[in-house]
Design a protein around this motif. Sequence first.
Motif, mmCIF file in Angstrom:
data_model
loop_
_atom_site.group_PDB
_atom_site.id
_atom_site.type_symbol
_atom_site.label_atom_id
_atom_site.label_comp_id
_atom_site.label_asym_id
_atom_site.label_seq_id
_atom_site.Cartn_x
_atom_site.Cartn_y
_atom_site.Cartn_z
ATOM 1 N N LYS A 1 0.830 -1.212 0.000
ATOM 2 C CA LYS A 1 0.000 0.000 0.000
ATOM 3 C C LYS A 1 0.863 1.260 0.000
ATOM 4 C CE LYS A 1 -3.955 -2.113 2.353
ATOM 5 N NZ LYS A 1 -4.742 -2.176 3.613
ATOM 6 N N ARG A 2 1.968 1.238 0.757
ATOM 7 C CA ARG A 2 2.864 2.402 0.783
ATOM 8 C C ARG A 2 3.491 2.645 -0.585
ATOM 9 N NH1 ARG A 2 7.092 1.045 5.037
ATOM 10 N NH2 ARG A 2 8.057 2.958 4.241
ATOM 11 N N ILE A 3 3.942 1.554 -1.226
ATOM 12 C CA ILE A 3 4.570 1.676 -2.548
ATOM 13 C C ILE A 3 3.566 2.199 -3.563
ATOM 14 C CG2 ILE A 3 5.569 0.384 -4.471
ATOM 15 C CD1 ILE A 3 6.793 -1.509 -2.363
ATOM 16 N N PHE A 4 2.367 1.602 -3.567
ATOM 17 C CA PHE A 4 1.379 2.044 -4.550
ATOM 18 C C PHE A 4 0.742 3.370 -4.185
ATOM 19 C CE2 PHE A 4 0.318 -0.218 -8.331
ATOM 20 C CZ PHE A 4 1.102 -1.360 -8.260
ATOM 21 N N GLY A 5 0.725 3.690 -2.883
ATOM 22 C CA GLY A 5 0.260 5.022 -2.502
ATOM 23 C C GLY A 5 1.147 6.096 -3.088
ATOM 24 N N PHE A 6 2.450 5.834 -3.088
ATOM 25 C CA PHE A 6 3.419 6.760 -3.688
ATOM 26 C C PHE A 6 3.349 6.670 -5.217
ATOM 27 C CE2 PHE A 6 7.481 8.178 -5.232
ATOM 28 C CZ PHE A 6 7.866 9.201 -4.372
ATOM 29 N N SER A 7 3.351 5.449 -5.744
ATOM 30 C CA SER A 7 3.437 5.243 -7.196
ATOM 31 C C SER A 7 2.188 5.713 -7.935
ATOM 32 C CB SER A 7 3.676 3.764 -7.516
ATOM 33 O OG SER A 7 4.840 3.291 -6.908
ATOM 34 N N SER A 8 1.025 5.556 -7.294
ATOM 35 C CA SER A 8 -0.223 5.902 -7.990
ATOM 36 C C SER A 8 -0.267 7.373 -8.358
ATOM 37 C CB SER A 8 -1.427 5.537 -7.125
ATOM 38 O OG SER A 8 -1.364 6.207 -5.875
ATOM 39 N N TRP A 9 0.264 8.218 -7.450
ATOM 40 C CA TRP A 9 0.297 9.645 -7.772
ATOM 41 C C TRP A 9 1.400 9.959 -8.781
ATOM 42 C CZ3 TRP A 9 -4.005 11.744 -6.917
ATOM 43 C CH2 TRP A 9 -4.759 11.418 -5.782
ATOM 44 N N SER A 10 2.538 9.267 -8.677
ATOM 45 C CA SER A 10 3.583 9.427 -9.694
ATOM 46 C C SER A 10 3.069 8.997 -11.057
ATOM 47 C CB SER A 10 4.811 8.582 -9.337
ATOM 48 O OG SER A 10 5.452 9.070 -8.194
ATOM 49 N N MET A 11 2.179 7.992 -11.037
ATOM 50 C CA MET A 11 1.633 7.461 -12.279
ATOM 51 C C MET A 11 0.885 8.533 -13.069
ATOM 52 S SD MET A 11 -0.697 4.037 -12.619
ATOM 53 C CE MET A 11 0.345 3.222 -11.401
ATOM 54 N N ILE A 12 0.224 9.433 -12.353
ATOM 55 C CA ILE A 12 -0.530 10.489 -13.031
ATOM 56 C C ILE A 12 0.411 11.358 -13.856
ATOM 57 C CG2 ILE A 12 -1.900 12.584 -12.674
ATOM 58 C CD1 ILE A 12 -3.124 11.212 -10.234
ATOM 59 N N GLY A 13 1.515 11.800 -13.216
ATOM 60 C CA GLY A 13 2.477 12.631 -13.939
ATOM 61 C C GLY A 13 3.148 11.883 -15.075
ATOM 62 N N ASN A 14 3.523 10.623 -14.832
ATOM 63 C CA ASN A 14 4.203 9.845 -15.870
ATOM 64 C C ASN A 14 3.273 9.466 -17.016
ATOM 65 O OD1 ASN A 14 7.044 9.415 -14.992
ATOM 66 N ND2 ASN A 14 6.051 8.628 -13.170
ATOM 67 N N LEU A 15 2.021 9.142 -16.688
ATOM 68 C CA LEU A 15 1.050 8.843 -17.737
ATOM 69 C C LEU A 15 0.818 10.066 -18.613
ATOM 70 C CD1 LEU A 15 -1.066 7.079 -19.114
ATOM 71 C CD2 LEU A 15 -2.700 7.749 -17.330
ATOM 72 N N ALA A 16 0.698 11.225 -17.962
ATOM 73 C CA ALA A 16 0.500 12.461 -18.722
ATOM 74 C C ALA A 16 1.695 12.747 -19.633
ATOM 75 C CB ALA A 16 0.280 13.628 -17.761
ATOM 76 N N PHE A 17 2.924 12.562 -19.086
ATOM 77 C CA PHE A 17 4.129 12.780 -19.886
ATOM 78 C C PHE A 17 4.179 11.819 -21.078
ATOM 79 C CE2 PHE A 17 8.496 11.512 -20.883
ATOM 80 C CZ PHE A 17 9.041 12.734 -21.244
ATOM 81 N N THR A 18 3.857 10.534 -20.821
ATOM 82 C CA THR A 18 3.907 9.527 -21.886
ATOM 83 C C THR A 18 2.859 9.804 -22.951
ATOM 84 O OG1 THR A 18 4.692 7.887 -20.286
ATOM 85 C CG2 THR A 18 3.809 7.052 -22.350
#
Length: 514
Positions: A232-249
Amino acid sequence: MESQANSNKNNRRIAQNTIFLYIRQFLTMAVALYTSRVVLQALGTVDYGIYNVVGGMVTMFSFLNSSLAQATQRFIAFGIEKDSIKKQQNIFSMLLNVHILIAIILFILCETVGVWLFYDKLVIPSERLNAAFWVMQCSIFTLMITVTQVPYNASIFGHERMKTYAYISIIEVALKLGIVILLQCFFKDKLLAYGIMLMCVQISIAMIYRLYCLRKFNNCNYHFYWSNGLFKRIFGFSSWSMIGNLAFTLNNQGMNFLINIFFGPVYNAAKGIATAVEAAINAFVTNFLSASIPRIIKSYAVGDLEYCYRLNFKSSKFGFFLFMLVSLPLISVIDIVLSIWLVNVPSYTSIFCVLSLLYIQTQTMGGTLQNVVQATGKIRNFQLFNGILKLLPLPIVYVLYKLEFQVNTYLYVLIVTSIIGLFVQLLATKSIIRDFPASRFLKEVIVPEIKTFLIPCIISLYFRKISHSDSESFVICIVTFVISLASVWFIGLTKSEKAWICFFVFSRMRKYHT
């Protein structure tokens, strides 16, 4: 005194790591520029454009991995600084399990959504469909290997072993050079052969990294471990990073698709060349920032906020200046460089290169702001704002292309939104870290960057407009570099920064001669 001594030791380590990364980068860039030219000639403009758009489509699905990569580097760096070996091993094993899971998800996405995009949306000549399809399969397998490689690379960076990273990267570029030589001499279908051989190189390099980590780092001893709390900690961090990375991609590969749909694969080839130039030059800044990121995270982890902020300021400003010292001389002679490098230069390649370099220059203004936020673990607001700004250019460019604007319009849109994004990121950082000195960042980083950049940039663009011979181009390149260096020294750097640079250079020289 002890704190100052530790600070000086950390600064020396960052400087030494940066030197190793730059040695690697010079070799990598030389080989990349040579291989891009030879591959373009060997494949032809259409096949080169196909490779870029198909490979880019597969890369589009890697936003999941990019998000996890940021989380992985943070958790491993934090663990090295604060946790026991047993806990570090648990964290590494958990991260590797998560990356294996992500690799499986990406495989399913690529073989479903990716195949649909390939056959229904991309513009590919019918006689090249079969070769392009198998190149896509090679790219998918390479992506899966790359995904599961992330925890090992993060361990190398977390332990700040940049020398090893540099040495293995030299092996990688040597293998890629071998591919180009083979591509010129053998193979009927060069596009397919190129895709297969690149896949083999990536597999080989991944194995080398893994063997090194297993032998050198105790935290890389894998055992099956699963913790719902850590997950949960890893995905709690990653899920928000995912927004920025998905947008960049989506932004990056979406531009590829729009160019392909509105203008065809020949213009994808021009964009691919500009991207290669941009990536080679941008790697200078990335290497510098990569050397400082683990130390930023570790200093935040132990509560040394003043050093964390100071390192953020210095690395951001120096990164901007380093990119400027390479990009502006190149812009001044870009046309002659492209004609020598590629011989047959695709349309719009020159202006693509110039605008791409200016776009990345604006991107480097914020430096390591994002990494300071990531060190806190509170990245939601930052990534939301960042994601919105990254996605904004895509619909704007689509409308402009519909209105029959030129193909290079997308880069002007990217530059404007990047400048706006810098100030939005600064406000987001301040809202997350209340005591972050945002006004000081503006005064000590942004303002000196703008003042230092303006005059050399105008001179560089002027030199590009005037016609000149090959010998004159060399002189112009040197003159632009000297002007840029003088601007950095006399306008951009403070007295203490100049003193530190002189001390480091002279100490290295004394050590070399003794």
